[in-house]
Design a protein around this motif. Structure first.
Motif, PDB file in Angstrom:
ATOM      1  N   ALA A 150       0.834  -1.206   0.000  1.00 50.10           N
ATOM      2  CA  ALA A 150       0.000   0.000   0.000  1.00 50.10           C
ATOM      3  C   ALA A 150       0.870   1.257   0.000  1.00 50.10           C
ATOM      4  O   ALA A 150       0.545   2.258  -0.649  1.00 50.10           O
ATOM      5  N   ALA A 151       1.985   1.201   0.724  1.00 48.98           N
ATOM      6  CA  ALA A 151       2.878   2.359   0.781  1.00 48.98           C
ATOM      7  C   ALA A 151       3.493   2.654  -0.583  1.00 48.98           C
ATOM      8  O   ALA A 151       3.649   3.821  -0.965  1.00 48.98           O
ATOM      9  N   TRP A 152       3.834   1.610  -1.326  1.00 44.73           N
ATOM     10  CA  TRP A 152       4.401   1.845  -2.663  1.00 44.73           C
ATOM     11  C   TRP A 152       3.348   2.426  -3.603  1.00 44.73           C
ATOM     12  O   TRP A 152       3.665   3.263  -4.455  1.00 44.73           O
ATOM     13  N   VAL A 153       2.094   1.992  -3.453  1.00 40.96           N
ATOM     14  CA  VAL A 153       1.015   2.622  -4.223  1.00 40.96           C
ATOM     15  C   VAL A 153       0.952   4.111  -3.887  1.00 40.96           C
ATOM     16  O   VAL A 153       0.883   4.974  -4.767  1.00 40.96           O
ATOM     17  N   ALA A 154       0.995   4.407  -2.584  1.00 37.31           N
ATOM     18  CA  ALA A 154       0.949   5.807  -2.147  1.00 37.31           C
ATOM     19  C   ALA A 154       2.157   6.581  -2.666  1.00 37.31           C
ATOM     20  O   ALA A 154       2.041   7.743  -3.074  1.00 37.31           O
ATOM     21  N   GLY A 155       3.325   5.938  -2.645  1.00 34.14           N
ATOM     22  CA  GLY A 155       4.525   6.609  -3.134  1.00 34.14           C
ATOM     23  C   GLY A 155       4.425   6.976  -4.599  1.00 34.14           C
ATOM     24  O   GLY A 155       4.834   8.075  -5.011  1.00 34.14           O
ATOM     25  N   ARG A 156       3.873   6.073  -5.396  1.00 33.65           N
ATOM     26  CA  ARG A 156       3.718   6.366  -6.827  1.00 33.65           C
ATOM     27  C   ARG A 156       2.696   7.480  -7.054  1.00 33.65           C
ATOM     28  O   ARG A 156       2.840   8.290  -7.980  1.00 33.65           O
ATOM     29  N   ILE A 157       1.667   7.513  -6.203  1.00 35.58           N
ATOM     30  CA  ILE A 157       0.694   8.611  -6.289  1.00 35.58           C
ATOM     31  C   ILE A 157       1.385   9.941  -6.006  1.00 35.58           C
ATOM     32  O   ILE A 157       1.215  10.925  -6.735  1.00 35.58           O
ATOM     33  N   LEU A 158       2.185   9.978  -4.938  1.00 33.19           N
ATOM     34  CA  LEU A 158       2.902  11.209  -4.584  1.00 33.19           C
ATOM     35  C   LEU A 158       3.868  11.620  -5.687  1.00 33.19           C
ATOM     36  O   LEU A 158       4.021  12.812  -5.982  1.00 33.19           O
ATOM     37  N   ALA A 159       4.523  10.641  -6.284  1.00 32.81           N
ATOM     38  CA  ALA A 159       5.465  10.953  -7.359  1.00 32.81           C
ATOM     39  C   ALA A 159       4.746  11.550  -8.567  1.00 32.81           C
ATOM     40  O   ALA A 159       5.318  12.356  -9.306  1.00 32.81           O
ATOM     41  N   ALA A 160       3.483  11.167  -8.752  1.00 30.82           N
ATOM     42  CA  ALA A 160       2.733  11.649  -9.915  1.00 30.82           C
ATOM     43  C   ALA A 160       2.138  13.030  -9.697  1.00 30.82           C
ATOM     44  O   ALA A 160       2.194  13.883 -10.588  1.00 30.82           O
ATOM     45  N   VAL A 161       1.557  13.273  -8.512  1.00 36.63           N
ATOM     46  CA  VAL A 161       0.797  14.517  -8.318  1.00 36.63           C
ATOM     47  C   VAL A 161       1.452  15.492  -7.356  1.00 36.63           C
ATOM     48  O   VAL A 161       0.993  16.624  -7.217  1.00 36.63           O
ATOM     49  N   GLY A 162       2.502  15.065  -6.657  1.00 33.26           N
ATOM     50  CA  GLY A 162       3.160  15.968  -5.727  1.00 33.26           C
ATOM     51  C   GLY A 162       2.688  15.768  -4.299  1.00 33.26           C
ATOM     52  O   GLY A 162       1.917  14.852  -3.996  1.00 33.26           O
ATOM     53  N   PRO A 215       6.863   7.952 -11.130  1.00 31.16           N
ATOM     54  CA  PRO A 215       5.469   7.502 -11.250  1.00 31.16           C
ATOM     55  C   PRO A 215       5.290   6.639 -12.497  1.00 31.16           C
ATOM     56  O   PRO A 215       6.077   6.735 -13.449  1.00 31.16           O
ATOM     57  N   PRO A 216       4.259   5.801 -12.533  1.00 32.47           N
ATOM     58  CA  PRO A 216       3.969   5.031 -13.749  1.00 32.47           C
ATOM     59  C   PRO A 216       3.710   5.966 -14.931  1.00 32.47           C
ATOM     60  O   PRO A 216       3.214   7.083 -14.765  1.00 32.47           O
ATOM     61  N   ALA A 217       4.027   5.492 -16.118  1.00 29.88           N
ATOM     62  CA  ALA A 217       3.888   6.328 -17.315  1.00 29.88           C
ATOM     63  C   ALA A 217       2.451   6.797 -17.513  1.00 29.88           C
ATOM     64  O   ALA A 217       2.205   7.949 -17.887  1.00 29.88           O
ATOM     65  N   ARG A 218       1.483   5.918 -17.247  1.00 31.53           N
ATOM     66  CA  ARG A 218       0.089   6.318 -17.463  1.00 31.53           C
ATOM     67  C   ARG A 218      -0.369   7.331 -16.423  1.00 31.53           C
ATOM     68  O   ARG A 218      -1.230   8.164 -16.709  1.00 31.53           O
ATOM     69  N   TYR A 219       0.199   7.258 -15.211  1.00 29.31           N
ATOM     70  CA  TYR A 219      -0.095   8.293 -14.220  1.00 29.31           C
ATOM     71  C   TYR A 219       0.391   9.650 -14.727  1.00 29.31           C
ATOM     72  O   TYR A 219      -0.316  10.658 -14.642  1.00 29.31           O
ATOM     73  N   ARG A 220       1.632   9.666 -15.231  1.00 28.69           N
ATOM     74  CA  ARG A 220       2.192  10.925 -15.749  1.00 28.69           C
ATOM     75  C   ARG A 220       1.335  11.467 -16.886  1.00 28.69           C
ATOM     76  O   ARG A 220       1.061  12.670 -16.962  1.00 28.69           O
ATOM     77  N   VAL A 225      -2.775  15.429 -18.914  1.00 30.66           N
ATOM     78  CA  VAL A 225      -4.019  15.707 -19.640  1.00 30.66           C
ATOM     79  C   VAL A 225      -5.064  16.388 -18.756  1.00 30.66           C
ATOM     80  O   VAL A 225      -5.761  17.300 -19.205  1.00 30.66           O
ATOM     81  N   ALA A 226      -5.168  15.955 -17.494  1.00 36.34           N
ATOM     82  CA  ALA A 226      -6.345  16.334 -16.695  1.00 36.34           C
ATOM     83  C   ALA A 226      -6.055  17.170 -15.458  1.00 36.34           C
ATOM     84  O   ALA A 226      -6.996  17.638 -14.812  1.00 36.34           O
ATOM     85  N   ALA A 227      -4.813  17.374 -15.084  1.00 38.94           N
ATOM     86  CA  ALA A 227      -4.515  18.103 -13.847  1.00 38.94           C
ATOM     87  C   ALA A 227      -5.079  19.518 -13.891  1.00 38.94           C
ATOM     88  O   ALA A 227      -4.966  20.221 -14.902  1.00 38.94           O
ATOM     89  N   GLY A 228      -5.716  19.914 -12.795  1.00 36.87           N
ATOM     90  CA  GLY A 228      -6.233  21.271 -12.680  1.00 36.87           C
ATOM     91  C   GLY A 228      -7.526  21.531 -13.419  1.00 36.87           C
ATOM     92  O   GLY A 228      -7.983  22.673 -13.495  1.00 36.87           O
ATOM     93  N   ARG A 229      -8.156  20.492 -13.942  1.00 42.59           N
ATOM     94  CA  ARG A 229      -9.384  20.665 -14.719  1.00 42.59           C
ATOM     95  C   ARG A 229     -10.564  19.991 -14.019  1.00 42.59           C
ATOM     96  O   ARG A 229     -10.408  18.944 -13.401  1.00 42.59           O
ATOM     97  N   ASP A 230     -11.740  20.600 -14.122  1.00 40.37           N
ATOM     98  CA  ASP A 230     -12.990  19.976 -13.691  1.00 40.37           C
ATOM     99  C   ASP A 230     -13.602  19.309 -14.916  1.00 40.37           C
ATOM    100  O   ASP A 230     -13.948  19.985 -15.888  1.00 40.37           O
ATOM    101  N   LEU A 231     -13.738  17.990 -14.862  1.00 42.19           N
ATOM    102  CA  LEU A 231     -14.183  17.249 -16.034  1.00 42.19           C
ATOM    103  C   LEU A 231     -15.491  16.516 -15.755  1.00 42.19           C
ATOM    104  O   LEU A 231     -15.761  16.108 -14.626  1.00 42.19           O
ATOM    105  N   THR A 232     -16.276  16.351 -16.797  1.00 45.69           N
ATOM    106  CA  THR A 232     -17.440  15.482 -16.703  1.00 45.69           C
ATOM    107  C   THR A 232     -16.955  14.035 -16.717  1.00 45.69           C
ATOM    108  O   THR A 232     -15.782  13.750 -16.979  1.00 45.69           O
TER     109      THR A 232
END
Length: 279
Positions: A150-162, A215-220, A225-232
């Motif tokens: 679970a920690a490695w999942v969290a680490g990859r999330i942090l690496a992707a979004v800060g 972070p994983p390539a698809r996370y990046r 594509v979507a950071a900072g946007r409100d999407l449907t």
């Protein structure tokens, strides 16, 4: 259809349906719902996944789910029976039966599992075992293998979004692990496991990824594509596809279980992040 023996007793219907490619209960249920209701009735698919606890939230009472989707409980029950009719005929590999039949683990959505198992015409799983109580430990226990995963999942999330606060990070990890039927983890355990893999928490309470973790390539790609946007919902599905996920994965699973995606309201989806600017 239920067959009868010569003695008049009933037997379960034959599992003569066309097998689905999924290998875990959440994936197979998503695919089954899509098969039953088709691409033209995705509203029914969403309602069924919500009822089964596969829409990013634990399973709620039928009346609550029905109200959330603007239908009556009678209608929702009819849809559930349609799905169960197909599920009772779906071939079940032994691995899938084993996963469905096991006892619910502590922290898992037991109501959602009961409904999921019932959809396939199997007996309800046993509830979680009662947890023994222990006196407070004098020292923090070592992280288990599950905690470290679970920690490695969290680490990859942090690496992707800060940097993120623990509340945001814990919710993201919970989404990812619930979708894969992994044991859930308490925030305190996650914090200990994060420290064990080299993540740090600054004086503002923000967690940062271990140094050098990519972070994983698809996370990046999704962040790009979507950071900072409100999407449907459809726009977020399109963003997932652009990031490299298949159409089925994006539409049926990732939109509700991706750790980077947060449902911020009716038909409103955003990527997590931005905690640094809020501190």
């Amino acid at each position: 259809m239920v067959a009868q023996t010569n003695e008049g007793s009933t037997v379960a219907p034959m599992r003569d349906g066309v097998p689905l490619p999924g290998t875990t209960p959440p994936v197979v249920l998503s695919q089954l719902a899509y098969r039953v209701f088709g691409p033209l009735r995705t509203d029914r698919v969403r309602a069924m996944l919500d009822c089964l606890g596969l829409a990013g939230l634990p399973a709620d009472p039928v009346a609550v789910v029905a109200a959330r989707h603007g239908v009556s409980t009678v209608t929702l029950n009819i849809w559930s029976k349609m799905l169960a009719a197909a599920g009772s005929r779906h071939p079940l590999p032994i691995e899938l039966v084993t996963e469905l039949a096991r006892r619910t683990r502590t922290g898992e959505d037991h109501l959602g599992r009961v409904r999921a198992v019932g959809t396939f015409g199997l007996a309800a799983p046993r509830p979680p075992r009662a947890q023994p109580t222990f006196p407070p430990a004098t020292a923090a226990p070592m992280s288990s293998r599950s905690d470290r995963a679970a920690a490695w999942v969290a680490g990859r999330i942090l690496a992707a979004v800060g940097p993120l606060r623990m509340s945001t990070l814990h919710q993201a990890v919970t989404r990812a692990r619930r979708a894969r039927s992994r044991p859930l983890i308490a925030s305190q355990q996650l914090a200990s496991a994060l420290r064990a893999i080299g993540a740090t928490r600054d004086d503002r309470g923000l967690w940062r990824a271990p140094e050098g973790l990519a972070p994983p390539a698809r996370y990046r790609a999704l962040v790009a594509v979507a950071a900072g946007r409100d999407l449907t919902r459809q726009e977020m599905i399109d963003a997932l596809r652009v990031a490299g996920y298949t159409e089925m994965s994006a539409n049926m699973r990732k939109i509700s279980s991706h750790p980077l995606i947060h449902r911020d309201g009716p038909n409103r989806f955003v990527l997590i992040g931005g905690d640094l600017s809020k501190s």
